[in-house]
Write a protein that holds these residues in place. Structure first.
Motif, PDB file in Angstrom:
ATOM      1  N   TYR A   1       0.839  -1.207   0.000  1.00  0.00           N
ATOM      2  CA  TYR A   1       0.000   0.000   0.000  1.00  0.00           C
ATOM      3  C   TYR A   1       0.874   1.258   0.000  1.00  0.00           C
ATOM      4  O   TYR A   1       2.011   1.266   0.474  1.00  0.00           O
ATOM      5  N   GLY A   2       0.305   2.295  -0.560  1.00  0.00           N
ATOM      6  CA  GLY A   2       0.935   3.607  -0.537  1.00  0.00           C
ATOM      7  C   GLY A   2      -0.019   4.596   0.078  1.00  0.00           C
ATOM      8  O   GLY A   2      -1.221   4.586  -0.222  1.00  0.00           O
ATOM      9  N   ILE A   3       0.474   5.435   0.972  1.00  0.00           N
ATOM     10  CA  ILE A   3      -0.368   6.409   1.679  1.00  0.00           C
ATOM     11  C   ILE A   3       0.091   7.818   1.330  1.00  0.00           C
ATOM     12  O   ILE A   3       1.292   8.118   1.365  1.00  0.00           O
ATOM     13  N   LEU A   4      -0.855   8.656   0.990  1.00  0.00           N
ATOM     14  CA  LEU A   4      -0.558  10.046   0.662  1.00  0.00           C
ATOM     15  C   LEU A   4      -1.470  10.957   1.471  1.00  0.00           C
ATOM     16  O   LEU A   4      -2.683  10.779   1.475  1.00  0.00           O
ATOM     17  N   GLU A   5      -0.877  11.913   2.169  1.00  0.00           N
ATOM     18  CA  GLU A   5      -1.678  12.944   2.846  1.00  0.00           C
ATOM     19  C   GLU A   5      -1.907  14.085   1.861  1.00  0.00           C
ATOM     20  O   GLU A   5      -0.952  14.638   1.305  1.00  0.00           O
ATOM     21  N   VAL A   6      -3.152  14.425   1.652  1.00  0.00           N
ATOM     22  CA  VAL A   6      -3.493  15.525   0.753  1.00  0.00           C
ATOM     23  C   VAL A   6      -3.510  16.812   1.568  1.00  0.00           C
ATOM     24  O   VAL A   6      -4.371  17.020   2.419  1.00  0.00           O
ATOM     25  N   ASN A   7      -2.515  17.650   1.319  1.00  0.00           N
ATOM     26  CA  ASN A   7      -2.389  18.927   2.018  1.00  0.00           C
ATOM     27  C   ASN A   7      -1.962  19.992   1.020  1.00  0.00           C
ATOM     28  O   ASN A   7      -2.007  19.767  -0.194  1.00  0.00           O
ATOM     29  N   THR A   8      -1.529  21.140   1.506  1.00  0.00           N
ATOM     30  CA  THR A   8      -1.209  22.254   0.613  1.00  0.00           C
ATOM     31  C   THR A   8       0.024  21.998  -0.245  1.00  0.00           C
ATOM     32  O   THR A   8       0.265  22.727  -1.206  1.00  0.00           O
ATOM     33  N   SER A   9       0.806  20.962   0.095  1.00  0.00           N
ATOM     34  CA  SER A   9       2.004  20.661  -0.696  1.00  0.00           C
ATOM     35  C   SER A   9       1.724  19.713  -1.862  1.00  0.00           C
ATOM     36  O   SER A   9       2.618  19.418  -2.646  1.00  0.00           O
ATOM     37  N   VAL A  10       0.480  19.248  -1.975  1.00  0.00           N
ATOM     38  CA  VAL A  10       0.117  18.255  -2.986  1.00  0.00           C
ATOM     39  C   VAL A  10      -0.636  18.917  -4.135  1.00  0.00           C
ATOM     40  O   VAL A  10      -1.460  19.807  -3.918  1.00  0.00           O
ATOM     41  N   GLN A  11      -0.338  18.487  -5.362  1.00  0.00           N
ATOM     42  CA  GLN A  11      -1.087  18.965  -6.516  1.00  0.00           C
ATOM     43  C   GLN A  11      -2.527  18.484  -6.407  1.00  0.00           C
ATOM     44  O   GLN A  11      -2.786  17.284  -6.340  1.00  0.00           O
ATOM     45  N   LEU A  12      -3.459  19.420  -6.395  1.00  0.00           N
ATOM     46  CA  LEU A  12      -4.846  19.099  -6.058  1.00  0.00           C
ATOM     47  C   LEU A  12      -5.677  18.708  -7.277  1.00  0.00           C
ATOM     48  O   LEU A  12      -6.551  19.450  -7.734  1.00  0.00           O
ATOM     49  N   ASP A  13      -5.410  17.537  -7.806  1.00  0.00           N
ATOM     50  CA  ASP A  13      -6.291  16.952  -8.801  1.00  0.00           C
ATOM     51  C   ASP A  13      -6.297  15.445  -8.593  1.00  0.00           C
ATOM     52  O   ASP A  13      -5.324  14.859  -8.105  1.00  0.00           O
ATOM     53  N   THR A  14      -7.395  14.821  -8.934  1.00  0.00           N
ATOM     54  CA  THR A  14      -7.603  13.412  -8.630  1.00  0.00           C
ATOM     55  C   THR A  14      -6.552  12.514  -9.265  1.00  0.00           C
ATOM     56  O   THR A  14      -6.036  11.594  -8.621  1.00  0.00           O
ATOM     57  N   GLU A  15      -6.224  12.771 -10.514  1.00  0.00           N
ATOM     58  CA  GLU A  15      -5.252  11.936 -11.216  1.00  0.00           C
ATOM     59  C   GLU A  15      -3.899  11.954 -10.511  1.00  0.00           C
ATOM     60  O   GLU A  15      -3.250  10.912 -10.338  1.00  0.00           O
ATOM     61  N   HIS A  16      -3.472  13.144 -10.092  1.00  0.00           N
ATOM     62  CA  HIS A  16      -2.167  13.245  -9.425  1.00  0.00           C
ATOM     63  C   HIS A  16      -2.188  12.550  -8.069  1.00  0.00           C
ATOM     64  O   HIS A  16      -1.228  11.850  -7.724  1.00  0.00           O
ATOM     65  N   VAL A  17      -3.250  12.723  -7.314  1.00  0.00           N
ATOM     66  CA  VAL A  17      -3.346  12.096  -5.995  1.00  0.00           C
ATOM     67  C   VAL A  17      -3.286  10.576  -6.118  1.00  0.00           C
ATOM     68  O   VAL A  17      -2.553   9.898  -5.395  1.00  0.00           O
ATOM     69  N   LEU A  18      -4.068  10.027  -7.052  1.00  0.00           N
ATOM     70  CA  LEU A  18      -4.052   8.582  -7.259  1.00  0.00           C
ATOM     71  C   LEU A  18      -2.685   8.093  -7.723  1.00  0.00           C
ATOM     72  O   LEU A  18      -2.180   7.064  -7.255  1.00  0.00           O
ATOM     73  N   SER A  19      -2.068   8.836  -8.647  1.00  0.00           N
ATOM     74  CA  SER A  19      -0.765   8.447  -9.176  1.00  0.00           C
ATOM     75  C   SER A  19       0.299   8.466  -8.081  1.00  0.00           C
ATOM     76  O   SER A  19       1.139   7.550  -8.007  1.00  0.00           O
ATOM     77  N   ALA A  20       0.261   9.485  -7.221  1.00  0.00           N
ATOM     78  CA  ALA A  20       1.253   9.590  -6.156  1.00  0.00           C
ATOM     79  C   ALA A  20       1.101   8.459  -5.144  1.00  0.00           C
ATOM     80  O   ALA A  20       2.093   7.868  -4.700  1.00  0.00           O
ATOM     81  N   ALA A  21      -0.148   8.144  -4.775  1.00  0.00           N
ATOM     82  CA  ALA A  21      -0.388   7.044  -3.836  1.00  0.00           C
ATOM     83  C   ALA A  21      -0.020   5.710  -4.474  1.00  0.00           C
ATOM     84  O   ALA A  21       0.543   4.820  -3.813  1.00  0.00           O
ATOM     85  N   ASP A  22      -0.309   5.564  -5.763  1.00  0.00           N
ATOM     86  CA  ASP A  22       0.028   4.345  -6.499  1.00  0.00           C
ATOM     87  C   ASP A  22       1.545   4.143  -6.548  1.00  0.00           C
ATOM     88  O   ASP A  22       2.047   3.020  -6.374  1.00  0.00           O
ATOM     89  N   SER A  23       2.282   5.222  -6.766  1.00  0.00           N
ATOM     90  CA  SER A  23       3.747   5.135  -6.801  1.00  0.00           C
ATOM     91  C   SER A  23       4.299   4.672  -5.459  1.00  0.00           C
ATOM     92  O   SER A  23       5.230   3.856  -5.398  1.00  0.00           O
ATOM     93  N   LYS A  24       3.739   5.190  -4.384  1.00  0.00           N
ATOM     94  CA  LYS A  24       4.178   4.765  -3.052  1.00  0.00           C
ATOM     95  C   LYS A  24       3.855   3.295  -2.824  1.00  0.00           C
ATOM     96  O   LYS A  24       4.620   2.570  -2.176  1.00  0.00           O
ATOM     97  N   MET A  25       2.724   2.843  -3.361  1.00  0.00           N
ATOM     98  CA  MET A  25       2.369   1.431  -3.234  1.00  0.00           C
ATOM     99  C   MET A  25       3.405   0.558  -3.927  1.00  0.00           C
ATOM    100  O   MET A  25       3.839  -0.467  -3.390  1.00  0.00           O
TER     101      MET A  25
END
Length: 282
Positions: A240-264
């Protein structure tokens, strides 16, 4: 810093121009002060109310520490996420401070799916569309209130190997067990959805990465216990990959999923390396 040392203009600027409501209660539950948003929630007679009149039904969501707790309240048909803590009001006197913001739309979005066919037919959890839609809602909400949340992208390790060697029935048991384990470990407010065959997504509202990590570590620990009773050659394990969505994260769904997927995939690579080392030492 004492409130009596702050000018009334500054008080108005701080408390009356924010969207969250703010109320301070005295030792007897009486209202000491409030902002305009609190009056809109509770009515113009708010100064006549006591704590129990407003917050008569509480549901603990998450404890940050001993003096700051998050709750969920329904007030006047609207749902509010409330932070409850104690702080100094005047020298030697503590007050109970309540702040809260309206989460009704996000709450109703989840509830609206309870009676609709938006679940994965195999596992009974939310399907991909619900997970993605809710992630969109959470990102849009974050843009309004800057309240961080976390997501976890999950993949089942070696599901294909179990399917090929032991049959799809055993593979299905693997999926069911992981889903049941996750459902028993996450909070009631968390959103658990199946993204693909062996890929899953959890959205943790009002949750830091550290808290989400503890939840996922608990899931992994429970699966390790299950493994002790499984036939030789079968192992239940997740990456699993965990990403905290905060002000340092690009705020779009594709990026959030991609970043969490990369951590996984980083965890999956580590798991594969451990498997190779284990095979060498055996």
């Amino acid at each position: 810093m004492h409130l009596e040392n702050i000018s009334s203009n500054v008080i108005d600027k701080i408390f009356n121009e924010i969207s969250v409501f703010v109320i301070a209660f005295g030792a007897e539950g009486e209202v000491l002060f409030h902002n305009n948003a609190a009056e809109e929630v509770c009515g113009k007679h708010i100064m006549e109310l006591k704590f129990g009149d407003i917050f008569f039904q509480e549901h603990r969501m998450l404890g940050d520490d001993d003096i700051k707790l998050k709750y969920e309240y329904w007030i006047g048909g609207r749902c509010y996420l409330v932070v409850d803590f104690y702080s100094e009001y005047k020298e030697g006197i503590s007050a109970r401070f309540i702040t809260g913001h309206d989460i009704t739309d996000a709450k109703n979005y989840v509830l609206s799916y309870n009676n609709r066919s938006m679940v994965d037919p195999m596992t009974g959890i939310f399907n991909r569309q619900v997970g993605i839609d809710f992630l969109n809602e959470m990102i849009n909400q974050f843009k309004l209130d800057d309240d961080p949340f976390s997501v976890s992208f999950i993949d089942l390790d070696k599901l294909k190997l179990i399917n090929d060697n032991f049959g799809h029935g055993k593979g299905d048991e693997y999926i069911f067990t992981v889903c049941d384990t996750i459902k028993s470990s996450i909070r009631k407010t968390d959103i658990f959805s199946r993204i693909g065959g062996d890929e899953f997504l959890i959205i943790f509202p009002q949750c830091s990465e550290s808290v989400a990590t503890k939840i996922m570590e608990n899931v992994a620990a429970k699966l390790s216990v299950v493994n002790k009773s499984l036939p030789e050659g079968i192992m239940y394990r997740i990456s699993y990959g965990i990403l905290e969505v905060n002000t340092s994260v690009q705020l779009d769904t594709e990026h959030v999923l991609s970043a969490a997927d990369s951590k996984m995939y980083q965890m999956k690579a580590l798991n594969n390396e451990k498997d190779k080392l284990s095979e060498v030492t055996e």
